[in-house]
Design a protein around this motif. Sequence first.
Motif, PDB file in Angstrom:
ATOM      1  N   LEU A   1      -4.923 -37.263  25.750  1.00 41.60           N
ATOM      2  CA  LEU A   1      -5.415 -36.325  26.934  1.00 41.60           C
ATOM      3  C   LEU A   1      -4.123 -36.346  27.928  1.00 41.60           C
ATOM      4  CD1 LEU A   1      -8.634 -36.217  29.094  1.00 41.60           C
ATOM      5  CD2 LEU A   1      -6.496 -36.685  30.105  1.00 41.60           C
ATOM      6  N   TYR A   2      -3.875 -35.406  28.297  1.00 41.96           N
ATOM      7  CA  TYR A   2      -2.595 -35.215  29.138  1.00 41.96           C
ATOM      8  C   TYR A   2      -2.965 -34.655  30.247  1.00 41.96           C
ATOM      9  CZ  TYR A   2       0.319 -36.481  25.187  1.00 41.96           C
ATOM     10  OH  TYR A   2       0.877 -37.174  24.276  1.00 41.96           O
ATOM     11  N   ASP A   3      -3.011 -35.476  31.661  1.00 46.03           N
ATOM     12  CA  ASP A   3      -3.508 -35.173  32.883  1.00 46.03           C
ATOM     13  C   ASP A   3      -2.581 -33.979  33.527  1.00 46.03           C
ATOM     14  OD1 ASP A   3      -4.996 -34.753  35.271  1.00 46.03           O
ATOM     15  OD2 ASP A   3      -5.581 -37.030  34.688  1.00 46.03           O
ATOM     16  N   ALA A   4      -2.925 -33.122  34.171  1.00 48.43           N
ATOM     17  CA  ALA A   4      -2.252 -32.245  34.953  1.00 48.43           C
ATOM     18  C   ALA A   4      -2.495 -32.452  36.608  1.00 48.43           C
ATOM     19  CB  ALA A   4      -2.808 -30.754  34.766  1.00 48.43           C
TER      20      ALA A   4
ATOM     21  N   TYR B   1      -6.797 -26.121  26.636  1.00 46.48           N
ATOM     22  CA  TYR B   1      -6.226 -26.328  28.066  1.00 46.48           C
ATOM     23  C   TYR B   1      -7.458 -25.591  28.950  1.00 46.48           C
ATOM     24  CZ  TYR B   1      -3.200 -24.406  31.596  1.00 46.48           C
ATOM     25  OH  TYR B   1      -2.420 -23.853  32.744  1.00 46.48           O
ATOM     26  N   GLU B   2      -7.637 -26.328  29.907  1.00 46.89           N
ATOM     27  CA  GLU B   2      -8.500 -25.756  30.778  1.00 46.89           C
ATOM     28  C   GLU B   2      -7.822 -25.227  31.964  1.00 46.89           C
ATOM     29  OE1 GLU B   2     -11.672 -29.581  30.628  1.00 46.89           O
ATOM     30  OE2 GLU B   2     -10.001 -29.701  32.241  1.00 46.89           O
ATOM     31  N   CYS B   3      -7.299 -24.025  31.433  1.00 50.57           N
ATOM     32  CA  CYS B   3      -6.556 -23.079  32.292  1.00 50.57           C
ATOM     33  C   CYS B   3      -7.368 -22.348  33.359  1.00 50.57           C
ATOM     34  CB  CYS B   3      -5.904 -22.067  31.337  1.00 50.57           C
ATOM     35  SG  CYS B   3      -4.884 -20.975  32.174  1.00 50.57           S
ATOM     36  N   PRO B   4      -6.901 -22.224  34.527  1.00 52.95           N
ATOM     37  CA  PRO B   4      -7.501 -21.735  35.697  1.00 52.95           C
ATOM     38  C   PRO B   4      -7.814 -20.253  35.862  1.00 52.95           C
ATOM     39  CG  PRO B   4      -5.296 -22.551  36.478  1.00 52.95           C
ATOM     40  CD  PRO B   4      -5.647 -22.853  34.976  1.00 52.95           C
ATOM     41  N   VAL B   5      -6.864 -19.777  34.812  1.00 49.22           N
ATOM     42  CA  VAL B   5      -7.056 -18.228  34.800  1.00 49.22           C
ATOM     43  C   VAL B   5      -7.531 -17.685  33.212  1.00 49.22           C
ATOM     44  CG1 VAL B   5      -5.589 -16.035  34.762  1.00 49.22           C
ATOM     45  CG2 VAL B   5      -4.904 -17.960  36.085  1.00 49.22           C
ATOM     46  N   PRO B   6      -8.685 -16.744  33.185  1.00 52.13           N
ATOM     47  CA  PRO B   6      -9.204 -15.910  34.280  1.00 52.13           C
ATOM     48  C   PRO B   6      -9.969 -16.816  35.135  1.00 52.13           C
ATOM     49  CG  PRO B   6     -10.028 -15.606  32.119  1.00 52.13           C
ATOM     50  CD  PRO B   6      -8.987 -16.516  31.734  1.00 52.13           C
ATOM     51  N   TYR B   7     -10.654 -17.767  34.403  1.00 47.48           N
ATOM     52  CA  TYR B   7     -11.568 -18.485  35.431  1.00 47.48           C
ATOM     53  C   TYR B   7     -11.449 -20.224  34.822  1.00 47.48           C
ATOM     54  CZ  TYR B   7     -15.131 -19.044  32.076  1.00 47.48           C
ATOM     55  OH  TYR B   7     -16.094 -19.474  31.040  1.00 47.48           O
ATOM     56  N   LYS B   8     -11.393 -21.205  35.619  1.00 45.76           N
ATOM     57  CA  LYS B   8     -11.501 -22.539  35.100  1.00 45.76           C
ATOM     58  C   LYS B   8     -12.719 -22.812  34.509  1.00 45.76           C
ATOM     59  CE  LYS B   8      -9.050 -25.887  37.359  1.00 45.76           C
ATOM     60  NZ  LYS B   8      -8.913 -26.973  38.049  1.00 45.76           N
TER      61      LYS B   8
ATOM     62  N   ILE C   1      -5.979 -32.691  18.622  1.00 44.90           N
ATOM     63  CA  ILE C   1      -4.936 -33.763  18.995  1.00 44.90           C
ATOM     64  C   ILE C   1      -4.495 -33.695  20.311  1.00 44.90           C
ATOM     65  CG2 ILE C   1      -4.681 -33.985  16.501  1.00 44.90           C
ATOM     66  CD1 ILE C   1      -1.810 -32.672  16.972  1.00 44.90           C
ATOM     67  N   TYR C   2      -4.964 -32.538  21.161  1.00 44.91           N
ATOM     68  CA  TYR C   2      -4.340 -32.583  22.668  1.00 44.91           C
ATOM     69  C   TYR C   2      -5.288 -31.772  23.406  1.00 44.91           C
ATOM     70  CZ  TYR C   2      -1.138 -30.679  25.999  1.00 44.91           C
ATOM     71  OH  TYR C   2      -0.426 -30.191  27.094  1.00 44.91           O
ATOM     72  N   HIS C   3      -5.340 -32.506  24.823  1.00 44.86           N
ATOM     73  CA  HIS C   3      -5.926 -31.548  25.655  1.00 44.86           C
ATOM     74  C   HIS C   3      -5.480 -31.880  26.923  1.00 44.86           C
ATOM     75  CE1 HIS C   3      -9.489 -30.752  27.904  1.00 44.86           C
ATOM     76  NE2 HIS C   3      -9.613 -31.690  28.910  1.00 44.86           N
ATOM     77  N   LYS C   4      -5.112 -30.704  27.631  1.00 44.80           N
ATOM     78  CA  LYS C   4      -4.538 -30.729  29.075  1.00 44.80           C
ATOM     79  C   LYS C   4      -5.751 -30.653  29.807  1.00 44.80           C
ATOM     80  CE  LYS C   4      -1.435 -27.798  31.961  1.00 44.80           C
ATOM     81  NZ  LYS C   4      -1.166 -28.869  32.736  1.00 44.80           N
ATOM     82  N   ASP C   5      -5.987 -31.692  30.717  1.00 44.40           N
ATOM     83  CA  ASP C   5      -7.132 -31.605  31.648  1.00 44.40           C
ATOM     84  C   ASP C   5      -6.616 -31.252  32.839  1.00 44.40           C
ATOM     85  OD1 ASP C   5      -9.800 -33.213  31.422  1.00 44.40           O
ATOM     86  OD2 ASP C   5      -9.182 -33.595  33.496  1.00 44.40           O
ATOM     87  N   THR C   6      -7.572 -30.407  33.437  1.00 46.19           N
ATOM     88  CA  THR C   6      -7.386 -30.042  34.741  1.00 46.19           C
ATOM     89  C   THR C   6      -8.724 -30.270  35.719  1.00 46.19           C
ATOM     90  OG1 THR C   6      -8.194 -27.873  34.475  1.00 46.19           O
ATOM     91  CG2 THR C   6      -6.012 -28.125  34.055  1.00 46.19           C
ATOM     92  N   CYS C   7      -9.518 -31.252  35.505  1.00 46.01           N
ATOM     93  CA  CYS C   7     -10.660 -31.258  36.022  1.00 46.01           C
ATOM     94  C   CYS C   7     -10.674 -31.965  37.553  1.00 46.01           C
ATOM     95  CB  CYS C   7     -11.966 -32.401  35.438  1.00 46.01           C
ATOM     96  SG  CYS C   7     -11.272 -34.090  35.232  1.00 46.01           S
ATOM     97  N   LEU C   8      -9.560 -32.526  37.647  1.00 45.51           N
ATOM     98  CA  LEU C   8      -8.948 -33.111  39.168  1.00 45.51           C
ATOM     99  C   LEU C   8     -10.063 -34.121  39.459  1.00 45.51           C
ATOM    100  CD1 LEU C   8      -8.511 -29.845  41.068  1.00 45.51           C
ATOM    101  CD2 LEU C   8      -7.037 -30.806  39.296  1.00 45.51           C
TER     102      LEU C   8
END
Length: 311
Positions: free
Chosen positions: A192-195, A140-147, A165-172
């Motif tokens: 890959l699951y897009d946020a 998970y490319e979580c934006p906290v504490p930094y992305k 098996i799972y990736h939550k993508d936040t690259c935009l």
Amino acid sequence: MEQAKKGFIPVMLTPFKNNGNIDYDALTRLTELYLQAGASGLFANCLSSEMFELADEERLQVIKHVIKIVNGLVPVVATGTFGGPIVKQADFVKKVHDTGTAAVIAITSLLADEDEADEVLNDRVFDLFAQTPNIPLGFYECPVPYKRLLSPQQLHNFVATGRVIYHKDTCLDIKKVRQKLDAGKANPAFGLYDAYMAHAVDSLKAGSAGLSCIQGNFFPELIVWLCDNYADEALQHEVDMVQEFLIDNMDVMHNVYPVVAKYYLTKRGLKISTTTRRDVGHFSSSVRIQIENLYCNYTHLQNAVGIKNYL
């Protein structure tokens, strides 16, 4: 991969009582709402869950409660890394896995500091793999504490092990999403699951396994509908309407989140407090009016598209 059925994985909220304690009755109702709306899985103990404001035991209890309510209907994934030495993170990954999760999610920004090179992150990921044998993992490319975004090459190297098996993508960035999708082909079980809902339709058409977004905490049935119908040529006008609605209301749903999501759910009839443990800003009268307008606008969209209401 492009033809596979797409799924919506909600990033779950954690309901709290007015005194700040976890409201497990409300968590039951919320979990049931996600399921009734057609979610194909659940992401518990994530940023929307206020995971950084929960103690370790609370994190585990929330995950166990969700898994109990789900009762095998859909897979549940949950975060298992919260910083510190890899041996410590691996220990909690094992505890999260023991609750019955389908995969344990690693936060990329907690595996390496912002000023550390990708090689450091890579070494720690493979160390984590070694210390958690046979446990399915995700990122998970979580934006906290930094992305911290994974490069396509990094993702390929991790997925090729068969462990991810799972990736939550936040690259935009839809171009980077396409590159990551190519990288993920190293393992057919990977998804890959897009946020980012501004390019939701393009991401689904490119081959994303589905969507995992905060918008699903306002109207989960809408995101499920989009996953089900994004490629239906007979519904392209309605698909375009949904995509435009998500773009137009992006800022409203991110402002003072997750308070606004909880308030929106009360408008829909879910018994849930707007209490949060995170300081996300002031829920002002102007913000309240924006959410009430969002409610009205969604009602119009729902009627125009023909989406069932599950509350």
